[in-house]
Design a protein around this motif. Structure first.
Motif, PDB file in Angstrom:
ATOM      1  N   GLU A  85       1.001  -1.242   0.053  1.00 23.33           N
ATOM      2  CA  GLU A  85       0.042   0.233   0.202  1.00 23.33           C
ATOM      3  C   GLU A  85       0.997   1.105  -0.010  1.00 23.33           C
ATOM      4  OE1 GLU A  85      -2.982  -0.119   3.180  1.00 23.33           O
ATOM      5  OE2 GLU A  85      -3.898  -1.914   2.229  1.00 23.33           O
ATOM      6  N   VAL A  86       1.871   1.211   0.554  1.00 24.30           N
ATOM      7  CA  VAL A  86       2.943   2.538   0.828  1.00 24.30           C
ATOM      8  C   VAL A  86       3.417   2.715  -0.925  1.00 24.30           C
ATOM      9  CG1 VAL A  86       5.174   3.279   1.509  1.00 24.30           C
ATOM     10  CG2 VAL A  86       3.447   2.228   3.117  1.00 24.30           C
ATOM     11  N   LEU A  87       3.814   1.709  -1.221  1.00 24.67           N
ATOM     12  CA  LEU A  87       4.298   1.990  -2.899  1.00 24.67           C
ATOM     13  C   LEU A  87       3.289   2.325  -3.738  1.00 24.67           C
ATOM     14  CD1 LEU A  87       6.593  -1.411  -3.016  1.00 24.67           C
ATOM     15  CD2 LEU A  87       7.501   1.120  -2.803  1.00 24.67           C
ATOM     16  N   ALA A  88       1.988   1.527  -3.682  1.00 21.69           N
ATOM     17  CA  ALA A  88       0.839   2.038  -4.490  1.00 21.69           C
ATOM     18  C   ALA A  88       0.238   3.502  -4.222  1.00 21.69           C
ATOM     19  CB  ALA A  88      -0.143   0.876  -4.172  1.00 21.69           C
ATOM     20  N   ALA A  89       0.606   3.865  -3.136  1.00 19.46           N
ATOM     21  CA  ALA A  89      -0.006   5.160  -2.719  1.00 19.46           C
ATOM     22  C   ALA A  89       1.095   6.328  -3.392  1.00 19.46           C
ATOM     23  CB  ALA A  89       0.167   5.611  -1.096  1.00 19.46           C
ATOM     24  N   ARG A  90       2.417   6.035  -3.600  1.00 19.22           N
ATOM     25  CA  ARG A  90       3.169   6.853  -4.478  1.00 19.22           C
ATOM     26  C   ARG A  90       3.300   6.695  -5.737  1.00 19.22           C
ATOM     27  NH1 ARG A  90       6.107  10.319  -6.309  1.00 19.22           N
ATOM     28  NH2 ARG A  90       7.698  11.430  -5.463  1.00 19.22           N
ATOM     29  N   LEU A  91       3.018   5.592  -6.252  1.00 10.85           N
ATOM     30  CA  LEU A  91       2.997   5.491  -7.775  1.00 10.85           C
ATOM     31  C   LEU A  91       2.405   6.492  -8.674  1.00 10.85           C
ATOM     32  CD1 LEU A  91       4.577   3.513  -9.533  1.00 10.85           C
ATOM     33  CD2 LEU A  91       2.694   1.961  -9.445  1.00 10.85           C
ATOM     34  N   PRO A  92       0.934   6.735  -8.586  1.00  8.69           N
ATOM     35  CA  PRO A  92       0.475   7.694  -9.282  1.00  8.69           C
ATOM     36  C   PRO A  92       0.990   8.786  -9.363  1.00  8.69           C
ATOM     37  CG  PRO A  92      -1.265   6.588  -8.032  1.00  8.69           C
ATOM     38  CD  PRO A  92       0.121   6.026  -7.409  1.00  8.69           C
ATOM     39  N   GLN A  93       1.573   9.697  -8.182  1.00 14.57           N
ATOM     40  CA  GLN A  93       2.481  10.621  -8.254  1.00 14.57           C
ATOM     41  C   GLN A  93       3.586  10.579  -9.156  1.00 14.57           C
ATOM     42  OE1 GLN A  93       3.223  12.148  -4.368  1.00 14.57           O
ATOM     43  NE2 GLN A  93       4.691  13.612  -5.058  1.00 14.57           N
ATOM     44  N   THR A  94       4.338   9.454  -9.078  1.00 17.64           N
ATOM     45  CA  THR A  94       5.652   9.181  -9.591  1.00 17.64           C
ATOM     46  C   THR A  94       5.143   9.383 -11.280  1.00 17.64           C
ATOM     47  OG1 THR A  94       6.538   7.875  -7.931  1.00 17.64           O
ATOM     48  CG2 THR A  94       7.648   7.837 -10.145  1.00 17.64           C
ATOM     49  N   ILE A  95       3.976   8.415 -11.585  1.00 20.82           N
ATOM     50  CA  ILE A  95       3.595   8.815 -12.936  1.00 20.82           C
ATOM     51  C   ILE A  95       3.348  10.152 -13.455  1.00 20.82           C
ATOM     52  CG2 ILE A  95       1.928   7.850 -14.754  1.00 20.82           C
ATOM     53  CD1 ILE A  95       4.121   5.644 -13.295  1.00 20.82           C
ATOM     54  N   ALA A  96       2.741  10.977 -12.595  1.00 28.96           N
ATOM     55  CA  ALA A  96       2.354  12.279 -12.979  1.00 28.96           C
ATOM     56  C   ALA A  96       3.560  13.093 -13.203  1.00 28.96           C
ATOM     57  CB  ALA A  96       1.404  12.660 -11.940  1.00 28.96           C
ATOM     58  N   GLU A  97       4.624  12.900 -12.361  1.00 29.26           N
ATOM     59  CA  GLU A  97       5.802  13.615 -12.580  1.00 29.26           C
ATOM     60  C   GLU A  97       6.790  13.321 -13.412  1.00 29.26           C
ATOM     61  OE1 GLU A  97       7.760  12.833  -8.568  1.00 29.26           O
ATOM     62  OE2 GLU A  97       6.326  14.197  -7.626  1.00 29.26           O
ATOM     63  N   PHE A  98       6.955  11.958 -13.779  1.00 28.82           N
ATOM     64  CA  PHE A  98       7.672  11.457 -14.636  1.00 28.82           C
ATOM     65  C   PHE A  98       7.326  10.922 -16.202  1.00 28.82           C
ATOM     66  CE2 PHE A  98      10.136  10.702 -11.075  1.00 28.82           C
ATOM     67  CZ  PHE A  98      11.352  10.950 -11.191  1.00 28.82           C
ATOM     68  N   ALA A  99       5.995  10.944 -16.131  1.00 28.40           N
ATOM     69  CA  ALA A  99       5.390  10.685 -17.527  1.00 28.40           C
ATOM     70  C   ALA A  99       3.982  11.355 -17.216  1.00 28.40           C
ATOM     71  CB  ALA A  99       5.058   9.150 -17.802  1.00 28.40           C
ATOM     72  N   PRO A 100       4.070  12.797 -17.480  1.00 27.53           N
ATOM     73  CA  PRO A 100       2.686  13.531 -17.535  1.00 27.53           C
ATOM     74  C   PRO A 100       1.790  13.403 -18.587  1.00 27.53           C
ATOM     75  CG  PRO A 100       4.579  14.901 -17.749  1.00 27.53           C
ATOM     76  CD  PRO A 100       5.147  13.666 -17.474  1.00 27.53           C
ATOM     77  N   ASP A 101       2.423  12.967 -19.808  1.00 29.44           N
ATOM     78  CA  ASP A 101       1.514  13.009 -20.882  1.00 29.44           C
ATOM     79  C   ASP A 101       1.013  11.609 -21.245  1.00 29.44           C
ATOM     80  OD1 ASP A 101       2.214  15.469 -21.648  1.00 29.44           O
ATOM     81  OD2 ASP A 101       3.779  15.011 -23.139  1.00 29.44           O
ATOM     82  N   GLN A 102       1.446  10.658 -20.459  1.00 27.88           N
ATOM     83  CA  GLN A 102       1.129   9.335 -20.423  1.00 27.88           C
ATOM     84  C   GLN A 102       0.213   9.056 -19.314  1.00 27.88           C
ATOM     85  OE1 GLN A 102       4.432   9.849 -20.831  1.00 27.88           O
ATOM     86  NE2 GLN A 102       4.397   9.945 -23.274  1.00 27.88           N
ATOM     87  N   ALA A 103      -0.013   9.843 -18.180  1.00 27.87           N
ATOM     88  CA  ALA A 103      -0.518   9.518 -16.791  1.00 27.87           C
ATOM     89  C   ALA A 103      -1.809   8.996 -17.190  1.00 27.87           C
ATOM     90  CB  ALA A 103      -0.628  10.660 -15.990  1.00 27.87           C
ATOM     91  N   ALA A 104      -2.806   9.627 -18.095  1.00 25.30           N
ATOM     92  CA  ALA A 104      -3.989   9.171 -18.249  1.00 25.30           C
ATOM     93  C   ALA A 104      -4.225   7.663 -18.972  1.00 25.30           C
ATOM     94  CB  ALA A 104      -4.807  10.093 -19.291  1.00 25.30           C
ATOM     95  N   ASN A 105      -3.075   7.111 -19.205  1.00 22.32           N
ATOM     96  CA  ASN A 105      -3.126   5.919 -19.705  1.00 22.32           C
ATOM     97  C   ASN A 105      -2.858   4.884 -18.667  1.00 22.32           C
ATOM     98  OD1 ASN A 105      -3.614   7.059 -22.367  1.00 22.32           O
ATOM     99  ND2 ASN A 105      -1.276   7.090 -22.627  1.00 22.32           N
ATOM    100  N   PHE A 106      -2.674   5.460 -17.308  1.00 23.77           N
ATOM    101  CA  PHE A 106      -2.344   4.333 -16.437  1.00 23.77           C
ATOM    102  C   PHE A 106      -3.409   4.212 -15.369  1.00 23.77           C
ATOM    103  CE2 PHE A 106      -0.421   4.045 -11.912  1.00 23.77           C
ATOM    104  CZ  PHE A 106      -0.063   2.950 -11.997  1.00 23.77           C
TER     105      PHE A 106
END
Length: 299
Positions: A85-106
């Motif tokens: 749950e700790v990793l899962a909670a951080r992952l969407p933020q990581t996607i938004a930071e490192f792959a903002p143009d692909q975040a909607a696909n995740f």
């Protein structure tokens, strides 16, 4: 100016350690946590998985997101399954930071992969993952059974497990994982992975396993019945089939032997020499007219 999306930024050693420090993360062997810190390796995994912009990808154990970001660079969309749950909670933020143009696909499912019964979004076409080594075979077989839409996959597992999954009859490591995986797909070894691309470095070698789905065998036997025959054949690997299958025949050795002979096999044969089709044929004759599935042989 171009409207083309920017490629994701991938995680390197500094980014992985920074994320771990932020989360006060101490990787544990119990959870099988070894995080990939080499961008070239995740690019290689994605390249050798042959996914394209038409694929919907499922990933198990995304962790901090190293492989996830590389998948998002190529795939149409993806869903990740994370237990921690700790990793899962951080992952969407990581996607938004490192792959903002692909975040909607995740999308993310917080669950034990072995307990997942459905996934959001369109049916996935590919499985690409660094599987948790302590449950890699059960997870792989569960998802192959759960997701018939999967056309192919590439997974990283412990090297010895990779050998077993891709083994052929007659090999010393050929056994239950080899045969059950063959029910769903054509499986092959796809290379080795060094220990130094992980943090922390594991004390085992890693390997890649690639597979391409194929239709399930055309048979009157159920998958559970076939898998029960496989389990019994290897419960005592060095014994002949007529002895190992006796319990499945209700203790009737003659019935077990008759099923083997009806399948066109020598009753003295051992399971380690047989392909999936032979186990299918045995199950058809052993359970002919039997409505109930055997107790053993689950995925």
């Amino acid at each position: 100016m171009s409207d083309a999306p920017s490629a994701p930024r991938l995680l390197g050693p500094a980014e992985v350690r920074a994320l771990a420090a932020e989360l006060d993360l101490r990787p544990t062997k119990q959870k099988g946590q070894n995080f990939v810190i080499d961008p070239n390796t995740v690019r290689r995994i994605v390249r050798e998985s042959h996914i394209t912009g038409d694929d919907v990808v499922v990933e198990v154990g995304p962790g901090l997101g190293s492989l996830t970001l590389a998948i998002l660079e190529v795939a149409k969309s993806m869903v990740a399954i994370e237990l921690d749950e700790v990793l899962a909670a951080r992952l969407p933020q990581t996607i938004a930071e490192f792959a903002p143009d692909q975040a909607a696909n995740f999308s993310l499912v917080i669950s034990d992969a072995l307990k997942v019964t459905e996934l959001p979004g369109p049916p996935p076409t590919a499985l690409v993952a660094n599987l948790p080594y302590n449950v890699s075979v059960p997870v792989l077989l569960h998802l192959m059974a759960l997701l018939p839409s999967l056309e192919r996959g590439l997974v990283m597992v412990q090297s010895e497990v990779a050998d077993r999954l891709a083994a052929k009859p007659g090999s010393k490591v050929y056994g239950v994982p080899s045969i059950k995986a063959a029910w769903y797909a054509d499986v092959r070894r796809a290379g080795a992975i060094g220990r130094n691309i992980f943090w922390p470095a594991p004390n085992v070698d890693s390997g890649l396993v690639a597979w391409t789905s194929r239709p399930a065998p055309d048979t009157t036997a159920t998958r559970e019945q076939v898998f029960a025959v496989v389990d019994a054949a290897f419960a005592q690997r060095r014994k002949m089939l007529r002895a190992t299958l006796k319990p499945l025949a209700g203790g009737d050795g003659e019935r077990a032997e008759a099923a083997i002979v009806a399948a066109g096999l020598d009753p003295q044969v051992r399971g380690e020499t047989l392909e999936i089709d032979a186990f299918v044929a045995i199950a058809e004759h052993l359970f002919a007219g039997t409505a109930e599935a055997p107790a053993r042989g689950e995925v």
